[in-house]
Write an enzyme that holds these catalytic residues in place. Sequence first.
Site, PDB file in Angstrom:
ATOM      1  N   GLU A   1      -9.884   2.450  -5.451  1.00 51.00           N
ATOM      2  CA  GLU A   1      -9.501   3.834  -5.170  1.00 51.00           C
ATOM      3  C   GLU A   1      -8.312   4.303  -6.012  1.00 51.00           C
ATOM      4  OE1 GLU A   1     -10.956   4.246  -0.582  1.00 51.00           O
ATOM      5  OE2 GLU A   1      -9.009   3.289  -0.863  1.00 51.00           O
TER       6      GLU A   1
ATOM      7  N   HIS B   1      -2.787   2.830  -4.880  1.00 48.78           N
ATOM      8  CA  HIS B   1      -2.227   2.474  -3.571  1.00 48.78           C
ATOM      9  C   HIS B   1      -0.795   1.977  -3.750  1.00 48.78           C
ATOM     10  CE1 HIS B   1      -5.658   3.153  -0.960  1.00 48.78           C
ATOM     11  NE2 HIS B   1      -6.439   2.601  -1.868  1.00 48.78           N
TER      12      HIS B   1
ATOM     13  N   ASP C   1       0.852  -1.195   0.000  1.00 51.88           N
ATOM     14  CA  ASP C   1       0.000   0.000   0.000  1.00 51.88           C
ATOM     15  C   ASP C   1       0.883   1.238   0.000  1.00 51.88           C
ATOM     16  OD1 ASP C   1      -2.343   1.725   0.305  1.00 51.88           O
ATOM     17  OD2 ASP C   1      -3.357  -0.102   0.938  1.00 51.88           O
TER      18      ASP C   1
END
Length: 735
Positions: free
Chosen positions: A322, A258, A197
Amino acid sequence: MRFILYSTIFFLITLCSCKEVFFRSGRKLYIIPQPFSIEYSSDNGFRVGNRLKIIYNGKLEQEATLLAIYLKTTGIESETVQGNAAEEGSVFLSVGIGPDSSEAYKMVSREKELIILAPSRNGLLHGIQTFRQILLREYKGSATQLPAFEINDSPQFQWRGMLLDCCRHFMDKEFVKRYIDLLALHKMNRFHWHLTDDQGWRIEIKKYPLLTQKGAWRSDGKGGRYGGFYSHEDIKEVVAYAAERGVTVVPEIELPGHAQAALAAYPQLSCSGGPFQVETEWGVFKEIYCAGNDSSYAFLENVLTEVLELFPSKYIHIGGDEVPKFRWEKCPKCRKRMKDHSLKDEHALQSYFIGRINRFLQSKGRLMLGWDEIMQGGLAEGAIVQSWNGFDWAVEAVKQGHPTIVSPTSHAYFDYGLNDIDLQKVYEFNPIPKGLSKKQAKLVWGGECNMWTERAPQETIDSKVFPRILAMSEVLWSAPKKRDFKIFSERVSKYYECLDRLGVKYGLERIPVSIQTSAENGKLKVILNTDDKNLITLYRLGKDSLQVYRQQLLLSKKDSLKVQFKRGNVTIDFSLTQILQPHLALYNKVWTNYKISESYAGNILDGKRGSFNFKDGCWQGTQGYDIESIVDLGKMTDIGKLSAGFLQYNNAWIFFPKQVEFLISTDGKKYSSIGTVYTKTGPKDKEQKSQEFELKTNKKARYIKMKAVSIGECPDWHDAAGSKSWLFLDELVVE
Ligand code: ACM
Ligand code: ZN
């Protein structure tokens, strides 16, 4: 062999109705998740002494050894021997013929023996865990008489998982193994290991050493560094440990977003070239792999090649959630890729990116799993979708013919507080969304609970995961047809003893109090409701001393209320602070013209002020709208001050309004403005702040209108540039 497995007959049990026939003496086994059926008889069951012989058939040495380890931690010595039948006083483990995918088992306790039978190794392992749970509760150090019973059990869903984010906070290898064992104890069979991440890359990749030399470490803000990673040896150990327990480790390697920790190590894989640092804040960040750069794909394929060597799982999670498209929109290489492949927008480019990775994984005999955003721009063939943004995505994935794992933020996010998701809420989770036919529902493979760790270092994980995972395990294994939370919570209360013996530091089942407000003669009446009779409620107003709560409180001025609890003399590790504010508009009629988010639907006239936890239930949120609210005070009223409380937390896309205007009216038709208020805090200010947008006046009015203007989309410099921003309002205060 005295026990023959009629696998097809016995394993048709799932077609019958669930039953539990009680043992005559009323003694009961408390097993979570609840087995499909338990039948008790009045005979004596198996007697467990401090020594046991375990007999196993076939090649079940590993399983017998695992049981021996569990027995030892319970205080029982054992020996394991191969054999074809039970002997008097022994435990007999047997796997017959049946599909490996079957996870069913049967367990019989009678005077002479305890037998666990299953058509597959995985089923047998579940039987072993059931036996372990029984002993954790029943065995107290000396010979223990179990009731005579027969359990027939099998799961409703094949995918029963938990995600553990080891990036935001790093978790020790031993801790990870402990969690895998706790999953197995509750018949959860997937450990979803979130390994990469923005805030840390946690898996050693030999071909790219900088990923862990640089990417595994971030500044700790105190001159040092925070982080860690798992070596190939660590991972092999974890994977083998999980396999022994029937748990599949599903690694997650996030792409194309990410990715900031990876890009801190290899900035040439980004659109802009960097340099970057491993991110130290929480949120969504715009630096992602460049989709126009061939070396991005080569890098990811090389990374995945090592991942596939380490993880035998058929399923590989590639994240996909995302992904801000801001960099791609401006990058010449990304634009060229879109043109060359006739991709109409950045969503199509994302679909192209993920499609390439999907083909790579398929060429290696694996299946790709990704968060529901992988559907944007078109879903890759054969992909499995994990829906988190809501049930609609699961429905869409299934309708497109894709297997789906359901883990919605509404029920399955264990990083959320108890005010959002308590034990009952998890228990009410139905992984099969409304609107699917029986046939379509078969594509719902199951669900997961997600333990994201932005605000959860290792030592707090137990209190967030437990007891909620008990409800999740039952939802996924037992799928109770008629959910009776009361019966479930009775079983949970008996089960805590087992968790105590395992050293699990479980948290609370729910917020033990609700703060109920109402208006009474210009004052704010406050009632503290608790339903746990074992708890003593204590409260403190402002700087007063702590006292036992006995009756309603009446407040005539703004104050801070702190609530705490005791069980006997023991203070519970939980407290609640609520700012309370009496004012003239409490619980009056209000009209709003914007779409209030279902997740942030706080009351703006209840006297309860919001905290910096924007999920505390006090905030009313709206995304992409300006706010216009009208309050009817019921009669002409002298007004000295008007104010509206707003929140700014730009990491969560929440900004102060550009301006707030107050208007008044006597008839609710004609309004006159009494002034506009601005903020001195710019949108770039990263600190969490709340502000009263307030205006002093000395007018008379019956109706008050408040208009707040949003900044619109997140600005260009923001990590979510181009996305709709949020306004968060907690109270419209009239004084
Ligand atoms: C997610 O919670 N971003 C999958
Ligand atoms: Zn690019």
